[in-house]
Design a protein around this motif. Sequence first.
Motif, short mmCIF file in Angstrom:
data_model
loop_
_atom_site.label_atom_id
_atom_site.label_comp_id
_atom_site.label_asym_id
_atom_site.label_seq_id
_atom_site.Cartn_x
_atom_site.Cartn_y
_atom_site.Cartn_z
N UNK A 88 3.67 6.14 -3.72
CA UNK A 88 3.28 5.09 -4.65
C UNK A 88 3.09 3.75 -3.97
N UNK A 89 4.03 3.40 -3.12
CA UNK A 89 3.92 2.14 -2.38
C UNK A 89 2.70 2.17 -1.46
N UNK A 90 2.54 3.27 -0.72
CA UNK A 90 1.45 3.36 0.23
C UNK A 90 0.08 3.28 -0.41
N UNK A 91 -0.13 4.02 -1.49
CA UNK A 91 -1.45 4.04 -2.14
C UNK A 91 -1.79 2.70 -2.78
N UNK A 92 -0.83 2.09 -3.47
CA UNK A 92 -1.13 0.83 -4.14
C UNK A 92 -1.42 -0.29 -3.14
N UNK A 93 -0.63 -0.36 -2.08
CA UNK A 93 -0.89 -1.39 -1.06
C UNK A 93 -2.21 -1.12 -0.34
#
Length: 519
Positions: free
Chosen positions: A213-218
């Motif tokens: 989640x963190x990786x995709x949104x950033x």
Amino acid sequence: MSVSAGSGGRPRNLVLAAMIFAVAMTFIDQTIVSIAVPEIQRELGLSATGVQWAVNAYLMALAALFAFGGRLADTVGHRKMVVLGVLVFAGASAMCGLTPKGSLAEAWIVLFRVVQGAGGAIMFPAALGIVVQTFALRERGRALAVFFGIAGGLTAIGPILGGYLTQWTWRAIFWVNIPVAVVALVLIALAKPVTEHRPAPMDYRGLALIASGVGLSVFGFQQSQIWGWRNPGIGLCIAAGLLLLVAFVLVERRTASPLIKVDIFRIRAFAVENLVLGIAMLVFIPVFFFASEYAQIALGKTASQAGLYLLYFFLGFVVASQLGGRMLDRGGAKRPVTLGCALCAVGFALWAGKVTQLNFNSQIWYVVLAGAGMGFMLSPASTDAVSRASRLSYGEATGITQTVRNYAASLGLAILGTVLVSQFRSRVTASLIARGMPAGQASAEASGISQSQGGTGGTADIPDFIRLDFAYATRAVFYAMAGIMAVAAVVALFGLERGRQEEPEESAVPVPSEREDPR
């Protein structure tokens, strides 16, 4: 209780010194790389987005893995995780310094920046958990003010040291972490900190969800300046990342031994402190990147001079963090956090109003004011949030606060980076058209200049109108930062309650715990 059971009879100041050196690398790397960005970009031939990834990959890994690191500290042992984190961080730093030129450069440096972030995520929650367990609640504000103040001072050394090392080779900014790691390991061996931890199974499903989640949104925000907001891939990445984070919260609430006990956010002060930290961190780490580029591109400063430019920010930060820690111990977190956010907003607004004059001396006091505001709020907000947890969950609470902080910093760098590039491209296009260049050619030329952040030659080769255009783009970013900190001040003013907190109670149900073997 003057010293917690976790101190193991060892001098508390030695434990504190060991943990400061352990995390010093993570603080130094938040700023030292920003100073070398133009030189790294020129030597390795990276685009503006590529070099932002060299900064942001580190922050993104920290954000994605901090909760994992905090959970490991509480279940495996704090000292073990500090030592492992130091070793991983130092090894990755060495590899970053060995980045080859050519087509592999961007992938290589981004990969090992991710590994650096993983090492920091393992190390930091464990180190802070040791400090929190070593000092009683009424002494914790001062202890952590020293922790964050000295660490902040070491961060201040980062830009200066980075500037001088870059004159030799930018690779040395990574290699400098190795002697710091050696000192940290020696101090840990002497201090032998003893803390409590509780063995428990690891929640790998939760880890996969939060990391994705963190990786995709950033990634979505970061790539927006290349793909453009009209590209459906941007919206899909951001939406998918946010949905995964929502799924993470839902899954954690149903997991017997979760990566993060999300119910801790029912504690109002903890939730508000993390909200304030998240808002403020949209600004705190990105400011070093943008201020460093402004100093070198718009002001024409060398890397070492740019380091001195950032030193003024930390002069305010270090002094105010000590005052903020004492205010926390005397009267609670509300006053220093609210005051700090408000001062920071005013400082950034005044700073923004001066950047287009291209005169460093006219900005100094506003840089100091912005740094002082951040110093007032950062240590009290972080300390108060972590202190809301029980003794056996300090690592987890630290993991949560650091996840919030670094995720916000990654988003801040990506979003504000998009603002900088788009504003710079727009102004350069207008400047080129004003100089007689056809609109289509001017737009294409401006896109190339904006991605190279002023060009790939030395700063002496940058035309004056490009310097001024970059200054105006930086002004837009700093005004946005002022608005962000004003929002943080409002949240703190209405969200936090007055008064000091009491020592958190342990669970009514006895939980087996283990103390780390001091040997």
